[in-house]
Write a protein that holds these residues in place. Sequence first.
Motif, PDB file in Angstrom:
ATOM      1  N   MET A   1       0.850  -1.189   0.000  1.00  0.00           N
ATOM      2  CA  MET A   1       0.000   0.000   0.000  1.00  0.00           C
ATOM      3  C   MET A   1       0.893   1.248   0.000  1.00  0.00           C
ATOM      4  SD  MET A   1      -3.091   0.961   2.531  1.00  0.00           S
ATOM      5  CE  MET A   1      -2.947   2.528   3.348  1.00  0.00           C
ATOM      6  N   ASN A   2       0.468   2.229  -0.710  1.00  0.00           N
ATOM      7  CA  ASN A   2       1.184   3.499  -0.780  1.00  0.00           C
ATOM      8  C   ASN A   2       1.197   4.150   0.598  1.00  0.00           C
ATOM      9  OD1 ASN A   2       1.765   6.285  -1.105  1.00  0.00           O
ATOM     10  ND2 ASN A   2       1.154   6.175  -3.247  1.00  0.00           N
ATOM     11  N   LYS A   3       2.386   4.555   1.059  1.00  0.00           N
ATOM     12  CA  LYS A   3       2.490   5.134   2.407  1.00  0.00           C
ATOM     13  C   LYS A   3       1.762   6.468   2.537  1.00  0.00           C
ATOM     14  CE  LYS A   3       7.024   7.207   1.621  1.00  0.00           C
ATOM     15  NZ  LYS A   3       8.400   7.241   2.093  1.00  0.00           N
ATOM     16  N   TYR A   4       1.435   7.108   1.418  1.00  0.00           N
ATOM     17  CA  TYR A   4       0.716   8.383   1.461  1.00  0.00           C
ATOM     18  C   TYR A   4      -0.797   8.191   1.403  1.00  0.00           C
ATOM     19  CZ  TYR A   4       5.305  10.303   0.527  1.00  0.00           C
ATOM     20  OH  TYR A   4       6.631  10.625   0.606  1.00  0.00           O
ATOM     21  N   LEU A   5      -1.235   6.994   1.129  1.00  0.00           N
ATOM     22  CA  LEU A   5      -2.658   6.717   0.995  1.00  0.00           C
ATOM     23  C   LEU A   5      -3.246   6.418   2.368  1.00  0.00           C
ATOM     24  CD1 LEU A   5      -4.826   6.554  -1.139  1.00  0.00           C
ATOM     25  CD2 LEU A   5      -4.318   4.134  -1.409  1.00  0.00           C
ATOM     26  N   THR A   6      -3.420   7.498   3.136  1.00  0.00           N
ATOM     27  CA  THR A   6      -3.987   7.382   4.481  1.00  0.00           C
ATOM     28  C   THR A   6      -5.265   8.204   4.536  1.00  0.00           C
ATOM     29  OG1 THR A   6      -2.851   9.333   5.352  1.00  0.00           O
ATOM     30  CG2 THR A   6      -1.660   7.215   5.471  1.00  0.00           C
ATOM     31  N   ALA A   7      -6.097   7.916   5.495  1.00  0.00           N
ATOM     32  CA  ALA A   7      -7.359   8.642   5.638  1.00  0.00           C
ATOM     33  C   ALA A   7      -7.103  10.146   5.816  1.00  0.00           C
ATOM     34  CB  ALA A   7      -8.155   8.089   6.815  1.00  0.00           C
ATOM     35  N   LYS A   8      -6.118  10.497   6.651  1.00  0.00           N
ATOM     36  CA  LYS A   8      -5.845  11.914   6.906  1.00  0.00           C
ATOM     37  C   LYS A   8      -5.348  12.606   5.635  1.00  0.00           C
ATOM     38  CE  LYS A   8      -4.096  15.132  10.251  1.00  0.00           C
ATOM     39  NZ  LYS A   8      -3.711  15.307  11.623  1.00  0.00           N
ATOM     40  N   ASN A   9      -4.486  11.957   4.864  1.00  0.00           N
ATOM     41  CA  ASN A   9      -4.001  12.564   3.627  1.00  0.00           C
ATOM     42  C   ASN A   9      -5.121  12.721   2.610  1.00  0.00           C
ATOM     43  OD1 ASN A   9      -1.445  12.798   4.643  1.00  0.00           O
ATOM     44  ND2 ASN A   9      -0.647  11.010   3.579  1.00  0.00           N
ATOM     45  N   ILE A  10      -6.002  11.753   2.535  1.00  0.00           N
ATOM     46  CA  ILE A  10      -7.134  11.847   1.607  1.00  0.00           C
ATOM     47  C   ILE A  10      -8.046  12.993   2.019  1.00  0.00           C
ATOM     48  CG2 ILE A  10      -9.210  10.661   0.791  1.00  0.00           C
ATOM     49  CD1 ILE A  10      -7.491   8.036   0.972  1.00  0.00           C
TER      50      ILE A  10
END
Length: 85
Positions: A1-10
């Motif tokens: 999984m992409n380390k930037y693909l987080t709920a907060k980043n989205i």
Amino acid sequence: MNKYLTAKNIENAELIAVFQRCPFEEATSDCPFIPYHRLNDVEEQIRQLNTLDEATLQQLRSFHRSCIVVRRSQMELNEANSNEQ
């Protein structure tokens, strides 16, 4: 999984780009994003964004949206003035 693909980043996707650089070339002197621009490191900028509480993120979001309105108005005024000449 992409380390930037987080709920907060989205949830804060519109701010990630603004943390990296001003979309209008030059930030205003009161721009709260300048300290993040100076980091000049995408990973550190995202890390910083992830440390901020929701109230601060909302203030940043509000500042950015207001800035867009002001810059759009300035652009329209400049275009109107250049069409008059």
